[in-house]
Design an enzyme around this catalytic site. Structure first.
Site, mmCIF file in Angstrom:
data_model
loop_
_atom_site.group_PDB
_atom_site.id
_atom_site.type_symbol
_atom_site.label_atom_id
_atom_site.label_comp_id
_atom_site.label_asym_id
_atom_site.label_seq_id
_atom_site.Cartn_x
_atom_site.Cartn_y
_atom_site.Cartn_z
ATOM 1 C CD GLU A 68 -2.013 -2.152 1.763
ATOM 2 O OE1 GLU A 68 -0.867 -2.635 1.824
ATOM 3 O OE2 GLU A 68 -3.032 -2.697 2.224
ATOM 4 C CE LYS A 275 -12.935 -3.915 -21.812
ATOM 5 N NZ LYS A 275 -12.557 -3.669 -20.401
#
Length: 480
Positions: A68, A275
């Site tokens: 993080e 994609k």
């Protein structure tokens, strides 16, 4: 040294042996998935085939690391190698798209859009509000301050493309979180042509005055003039957010340039990394320097810990997309979409907008007497993988639909060209012409059930197999 195909085969065969030693059913499902993808015509516009290098990058011990924060500013120790990975992915992304700033942590396209929405809210709403109340640190706000800020953040306006016109769920569709976060309205397309009407969009923006104007699409088969979209946004004081998840590969491959390239015109750009970009499943945010500090707070503002192994795979995919061969591929994707569209039109098919100039085709199947769901299911029986999709003002709604969406990125990766896509159009029309809608148990017309004429599925599969055999998926990859 062994050739790459031999190394790849060895890597996957051994990996599957290790997996099978723990849960053989997962190993078997993995083998079956490769066989299914090899043996079907994959025409889902949002799918592609990542390279073995990209796929193998995800299967490493970077998966085990929490990280993080941002590069050089983590909430966990021992993140020096993650810093290297994230820095390289962001560097490749900036160079690939000509962006001022790249944030590669989002786990998906929806995550990228959430990061973008909240970053714009932080920059445009929270920042000025804090100055108004005396530049307080957010951690020092009183309960009354928080109540006031929540009202400010929760009462902003978003204008996005409607779902049936080709927009995405995250562009303000009410059942989606984006439709609940914002006071939203949607713009559509010209009811006659199906094309974007920039004058009508500008008039709507002037009336509604959104904080965020969302451009981009998931099922609009045309290019967009992003310079005009920026003019509209500037006129009404909106931030222009472009979601290029579907056509990022055409931007990276320099098929979309000038006014059709969103990066020079938008304040913030979001995308998936699979994609047409042909990378791992994931998301990304590009932004101007003005918005970079807000976007950089994506974790912990919206995201949990970044997926370091996927960021590594993004870096590899972006490096691949920076090679000249990717530009050739991207142009072939667009050319093949035109071939597919022409194949439908020459056989009497009806296309939304009458054609395409990007990577996808939207076929209205109502002329065959079918719903999108019936067409999708019948085609799957014949080994043709598509997805049903709404058409403008769709009478069948978003579940049954009246259309099917077809894209060329995946089969172009396999090497399909003009002749193959013309034949694909012919095979699809054969299936649809030989499918009849079914009835419900009560004897009324059904929007879901169907009957495919005997022998059609096998005939289409046989014709498909000839093409697929000529263009093998992952050639040279053999699993022992």
């Amino acid at each position: 040294m062994a050739d790459l195909s031999s190394l790849t085969s060895s890597a996957y065969s051994q990996a599957l042996e290790v997996i099978a030693s723990v849960e053989p059913r997962i190993a078997e499902a993995t083998r079956k998935e490769l066989a299914d993808q090899r043996g079907s015509l994959k025409l889902i516009a949002s799918e592609n085939y990542a390279s073995p290098a990209v796929l193998l990058t995800m299967g490493t011990w970077f998966s085990d690391k929490y990280a993080e924060g941002t590069v050089g500013h983590r909430f966990y120790a021992g993140c020096q190698n993650v810093d290297t990975v994230e820095s390289l992915a962001a560097e490749h992304a900036r160079e690939l798209f000509g962006a001022e700033y790249a944030y590669v942590q989002p786990h998906s396209g929806i995550d990228a859009n959430l990061v973008a929405f909240w970053s714009i809210l932080a920059h445009r709403v929270e920042g000025p509000w804090l100055e108004k109340v005396g530049s307080k640190n957010v951690n020092e706000l009183t309960d009354a301050d928080w109540e006031s800020l929540r009202k400010e953040l929760g009462n902003q306006r978003l204008l996005g493309m409607s779902l049936d016109a080709g927009g995405h769920l995250t562009h303000g569709f009410r059942p989606n979180i984006s439709g609940k976060m914002f006071h939203q309205q949607q713009y559509g397309t010209d009811p006659t042509t199906g094309l974007l009407d920039y004058d009508a969009l500008a008039a709507k923006a002037r009336e509604f005055k959104p904080l965020i104007l969302v451009a981009g699409y998931s099922a609009y088969p045309r290019r967009v003039n992003f310079a005009k979209m920026r003019e509209i946004a500037d006129e009404v004081g909106a931030t222009l957010l472009v979601d290029m998840a579907h056509f990022a590969g055409l931007v990276a491959g320099k098929v979309f340039t000038g006014d059709e390239d969103p990066v020079p015109h938008a304040h913030v750009v979001t995308t998936t990394t699979h994609k047409s970009l042909r990378g791992p499943r994931g998301g990304m945010v590009l932004a101007t320097e003005e918005y970079a500090p807000s976007v950089d707070r994506g974790c912990p503002m919206v995201l949990g810990g970044p997926l370091s192994h996927v960021m590594a795979a993004k870096a590899v995919a972006f490096a691949e997309a920076r090679q000249p061969a990717f530009q050739t591929y991207a142009q072939e994707v667009a050319d093949n979409a035109k071939s597919l569209a022409e194949g439908f039109l020459s056989r009497g098919g009806s296309l939304v907008t009458g054609g395409t100039d990007n990577h996808l085709v939207l076929l209205d199947v109502s002329g065959f007497g079918l719903t999108g769901r019936q067409a999708e299911s019948a085609l799957l029986d014949a080994g043709v993988v598509t997805n049903r999709n709404s058409v403008p003002a769709d009478p069948n709604g978003a579940w049954y639909t009246s259309g099917i969406r077809l894209g060329t990125p995946a089969l172009t990766t396999r090497g399909f060209g003009h002749d193959e896509f013309d034949l694909v159009a012919d095979l699809i029309v054969q299936v649809l012409q030989n499918t009849e809608p079914g009835t419900t148990k009560a004897g009324t017309p059904s929007k879901a059930s169907y009957r495919l004429a005997d022998g059609i599925a096998d005939r289409v599969k046989d014709a498909s197999a000839e093409m697929l055999d000529k263009h093998p998926l992952y050639p040279g990859l053999e699993l022992s």
